[in-house]
Write a protein that holds these residues in place. Structure first.
Motif, short mmCIF file in Angstrom:
data_model
loop_
_atom_site.label_atom_id
_atom_site.label_comp_id
_atom_site.label_asym_id
_atom_site.label_seq_id
_atom_site.Cartn_x
_atom_site.Cartn_y
_atom_site.Cartn_z
N LYS A 1 0.82 -1.13 0.04
CA LYS A 1 0.12 -0.13 -0.06
C LYS A 1 0.98 1.17 0.00
O LYS A 1 1.71 1.51 0.88
N LEU B 1 1.07 5.62 -0.68
CA LEU B 1 0.58 6.95 -0.66
C LEU B 1 1.71 8.00 -1.12
O LEU B 1 2.75 7.76 -0.49
N SER C 1 1.31 1.43 -9.48
CA SER C 1 0.14 0.80 -9.72
C SER C 1 -0.06 -0.44 -10.47
O SER C 1 -0.62 -1.36 -10.44
N ASP D 1 -1.15 -1.26 -4.33
CA ASP D 1 -2.27 -0.50 -4.33
C ASP D 1 -1.87 0.94 -3.83
O ASP D 1 -1.34 1.50 -2.80
N THR E 1 -2.30 5.24 -3.46
CA THR E 1 -3.31 6.48 -3.37
C THR E 1 -2.41 7.73 -3.71
O THR E 1 -1.28 7.98 -3.39
N VAL F 1 -2.37 12.02 -3.74
CA VAL F 1 -2.84 12.96 -2.87
C VAL F 1 -2.33 14.28 -3.74
O VAL F 1 -1.27 14.68 -3.79
N ARG G 1 -5.94 5.57 -6.77
CA ARG G 1 -7.02 6.50 -5.97
C ARG G 1 -6.52 7.83 -5.79
O ARG G 1 -5.54 8.00 -5.55
N VAL H 1 -7.02 11.43 -4.26
CA VAL H 1 -7.58 12.29 -3.24
C VAL H 1 -7.29 13.49 -3.42
O VAL H 1 -6.12 13.84 -3.48
N ALA I 1 -6.85 9.19 3.69
CA ALA I 1 -6.43 8.86 2.46
C ALA I 1 -5.71 7.53 2.72
O ALA I 1 -5.30 6.68 1.78
N CYS J 1 -0.75 2.24 5.36
CA CYS J 1 0.39 2.20 4.34
C CYS J 1 1.54 1.49 4.53
O CYS J 1 2.23 1.70 5.83
#
Length: 218
Positions: A2, A4, A20, A25, A27, A29, A46, A48, A61, A66
């Motif tokens: 995961k 971010l 990805s 996974d 995210t 931002v 994803r 955000v 988020a 993470c």
């Protein structure tokens, strides 16, 4: 894993697309609402909208779950705050941060929660290796235990792919285009994207060699 990523500029977006595509996974931002809307079509990422310097935003988020946080905004002070929050408040195992101004490099260490400080000029693949701790990389290009490789190629005036759409280019088996960078901005690749001289492409493959991929566009 995961991940971010804070900062959806060219670099942050490329990192998001690469990670990805390697089945992480991810995210992403970004503070700028217009930039978020522009990137709305990013596959498997994803998005955000909000300020990653705000603890509440990071929590919403997914920072608590993470494995890796990458701070690549254009402001060193923001990258430091994000790193500190990620490490101290959310207990993220690994934190990487981009150093935009060389004179600030001395700040980017464990005191601010930074495990890997990466100068702005660091190539994309090397930055990803630094961020991930190189645990899933081999040489410079392998990004996962499954054997996914990332290869960069460029379109020149002499490239036979110049003027053709992505859909018209015959790619090697097991290969996808992660992003097309034009004028310094990454774009979401689609079959109707027409390739122009100066375009830079980032491809992900689990079968083809670098030579085979270059040959498809040269």
């Amino acid at each position: 894993m995961k991940v971010l990523i804070a900062g959806a500029g060219r670099l942050g977006t490329q990192i998001a697309q690469v990670l990805s595509a390697a089945h992480n996974d991810v995210t992403l931002v970004e503070y700028d609402d217009e930039r978020v809307a522009e990137l709305g079509g990013l596959p498997h990422v994803r998005l955000v909208a909000g300020d990653a310097c705000e603890p509440g935003l990071l929590e919403s988020a997914g920072a608590l779950a993470c494995d890796l946080v990458i701070a690549v905004t254009g402001r060193d002070e923001d990258n430091l705050v994000i790193s500190l929050l990620a490490k101290r408040q959310f207990g993220v195992g690994r934190v990487a941060a981009r150093v935009n101004e060389a004179e600030n490099a001395w700040l980017f260490d464990q005191r601010w929660g930074v495990d890997a400080a990466v100068p702005a000029a660091t190539p994309l693949i090397s930055l990803i290796e630094e961020a991930t701790g190189a645990t899933d990389t081999v040489a410079l290009l392998r990004l996962s235990k499954a054997g996914v490789e990332v290869i960069e190629t460029a379109i020149t005036e002499r490239s036979r792919a110049a003027g053709h759409t992505l859909g018209e280019v015959s790619l090697p088996a097991g290969t996808v285009v992660a992003t097309v960078v034009r004028g310094g901005q990454p774009t979401v690749p689609g079959p109707d994207v027409r390739l122009l001289p100066g375009d830079e492409l980032l491809l992900v493959s689990h079968e083809a060699t670098e030579q085979e991929i270059h040959a498809a566009f040269e």
